[in-house]
Design an enzyme around this catalytic site. Structure first.
Site, short mmCIF file in Angstrom:
data_model
loop_
_atom_site.label_atom_id
_atom_site.label_comp_id
_atom_site.label_asym_id
_atom_site.label_seq_id
_atom_site.Cartn_x
_atom_site.Cartn_y
_atom_site.Cartn_z
CG HIS A 57 20.51 101.59 -28.44
ND1 HIS A 57 19.24 100.87 -29.34
CD2 HIS A 57 21.63 101.13 -28.24
CE1 HIS A 57 20.78 100.37 -30.32
NE2 HIS A 57 21.55 100.55 -29.42
CB SER A 87 25.24 102.50 -29.02
OG SER A 87 26.25 101.94 -30.04
CD GLU A 124 31.98 98.86 -36.82
OE1 GLU A 124 31.59 98.29 -36.15
OE2 GLU A 124 32.43 97.11 -37.56
CG ASP A 180 39.99 94.73 -31.56
OD1 ASP A 180 39.69 93.44 -32.07
OD2 ASP A 180 40.40 94.64 -30.15
N GLY A 181 37.95 96.74 -31.33
CA GLY A 181 37.64 98.17 -29.82
C GLY A 181 38.22 98.04 -28.43
CG ASP A 198 26.35 96.06 -28.90
OD1 ASP A 198 26.17 95.02 -28.82
OD2 ASP A 198 25.80 96.61 -29.54
C1 LIG Z 1 26.31 94.34 -32.35
S1 LIG Z 1 27.24 94.97 -33.28
C2 LIG Z 1 26.99 96.52 -32.73
C3 LIG Z 1 25.68 98.01 -32.88
C4 LIG Z 1 25.48 98.64 -31.83
N1 LIG Z 1 26.55 99.10 -30.79
C5 LIG Z 1 24.92 99.65 -31.90
O1 LIG Z 1 24.45 99.35 -30.28
O2 LIG Z 1 23.80 100.38 -32.38
C6 LIG Z 1 28.71 94.88 -32.97
C7 LIG Z 1 29.56 95.50 -34.28
O3 LIG Z 1 31.07 94.79 -33.44
C8 LIG Z 1 31.49 95.47 -34.99
N2 LIG Z 1 32.90 94.24 -35.16
C9 LIG Z 1 33.26 93.01 -35.08
N3 LIG Z 1 34.85 92.89 -34.23
C10 LIG Z 1 35.20 93.80 -34.02
C11 LIG Z 1 36.36 94.47 -33.02
N4 LIG Z 1 37.35 93.52 -32.53
N5 LIG Z 1 36.61 95.73 -33.24
C12 LIG Z 1 35.42 96.26 -33.16
N6 LIG Z 1 33.88 96.68 -34.19
C13 LIG Z 1 33.82 95.33 -33.99
C14 LIG Z 1 30.85 94.60 -35.71
O4 LIG Z 1 31.21 94.86 -37.29
C15 LIG Z 1 29.53 95.57 -36.63
O5 LIG Z 1 29.02 95.95 -37.06
#
Ligand SMILES: C[S@@+](CC[C@H](N)C(=O)[O-])C[C@H]1O[C@@H](n2cnc3c(N)ncnc32)[C@H](O)[C@@H]1O
Length: 284
Positions: A19, A97, A115, A142-143, A163
């Site tokens: 962060h 984030s 997400e 999907d991100g 992330d």
């Molecule tokens: C490490 S956490 C994110 C934390 C956030 N970036 C923060 O810093 O506050 C990872 C997130 O990715 C999500 N996730 C898992 N696979 C994903 C995908 N294919 N596309 C988008 N999000 C996904 C999970 O549900 C989880 O909430």
């Protein structure tokens, strides 16, 4: 399979590094009045109440946020980070984030938060409704696919935070491949990729991670990695620290981040060590 919940880990040492780096990128973009676009590919729930059962289970915030609470910073980036976070921490909430982005974004800027988890997306939407602006879009998708579909943005000033949970080993090559694809069409995009530092016990993932970082390092014009180590790298240590790989970093971000993280290490204690390594420079 989506079993990862960030609430178990909110506010830990890895979040602090990630962060601070993300805020450093955003702050630099804000030096010019020109608008920019941000992408958060794995946004999570947005913010995390620390009295919830998830956070209380392992109290991971004790390895990160707690060491910084009430601290006074010398370095400009840490000062900005504490100024933004302290009032939220005082409410016993750790801003992820997305909440950080909601606080930092200006009226002229835009953002896309992605997400996939069905429960986290609801939390994320609530967080943005409560703290965000109209120009922040939340996508239940999907991100990495979303990032490729939505880039290059208009205007093409901007940055990406990647992330993932890295629960599956194939997430490492996917991040490398999709980031490479994005940079081919958006050559000046700044990209921040978080990654874990894993001990020998998790050797296959550690190897996949090393390959990912090596691939990312040459994908843009310039690149550095910044790592925070919080434990000895013994065979069974598991995650002994983490890093951020920053592609096309802004001018002097390396210096701002180093100053901030050196202070963070002093606050965390003698076990914490920070290092920053340039992987590709303009001349290379
Ligand atoms: C490490 S956490 C994110 C934390 C956030 N970036 C923060 O810093 O506050 C990872 C997130 O990715 C999500 N996730 C898992 N696979 C994903 C995908 N294919 N596309 C988008 N999000 C996904 C999970 O549900 C989880 O909430």
């Amino acid at each position: 399979m989506l079993s990862y919940r960030h609430a178990f880990h909110a506010g830990n040492h890895a979040d602090i590094l990630k962060h601070l780096a993300w805020l450093g990128v955003i702050s630099h973009l804000k030096r010019k009045a020109k608008p920019f676009v941000l992408f958060d590919t794995h946004a999570g729930g947005g913010e995390y109440p620390l009295n919830a059962d998830y956070s209380q289970q392992n109290k991971e915030y004790l390895t990160g946020m707690s060491a910084l609470q009430g601290a006074r910073a010398q370095s400009p980036l840490l000062e900005e980070y504490l100024h933004l976070n302290q009032p939220i921490w005082d409410d016993n909430v750790y801003p992820g984030s997305p909440r950080l982005l909601c606080e930092a974004l200006r009226a002229q800027d835009h953002a896309h938060l992605m997400e996939l988890h069905p429960a986290e997306i609801d939390h994320l939407q609530q967080c943005v409704v409560q703290h965000g602006h109209d120009q922040i879009a939340v996508h239940h998708r999907d991100g990495l696919e979303g990032l490729v579909a939505l880039t290059p943005p208009k205007p093409n000033r901007g940055a990406v935070l990647i992330d993932p949970p890295y629960e599956q080993i194939d997430e490492y090559p996917q991040v490398a491949a999709k980031t490479g694809k994005v940079l081919q069409r958006w050559a000046n995009g700044q990209v921040v990729v978080w990654y874990p530092l894993l001990s020998e016990r998790a050797a296959p993932k550690a190897k996949a991670c090393k390959t990912m970082v090596e691939t990312l390092a040459v994908a843009g014009k310039t690149c550095f990695t910044a790592e925070l180590v919080v434990a000895e790298n013994t065979h069974d240590a598991g995650m002994y620290g983490s890093g951020v790989c920053i592609i096309n970093p802004a001018f002097q971000l390396d210096e701002y981040l180093t100053q901030a993280m050196q202070e963070v290490c002093e606050l965390m204690g003698s076990h914490a060590r920070f290092s920053l390594t340039w992987r590709k420079t303009e001349a290379a």
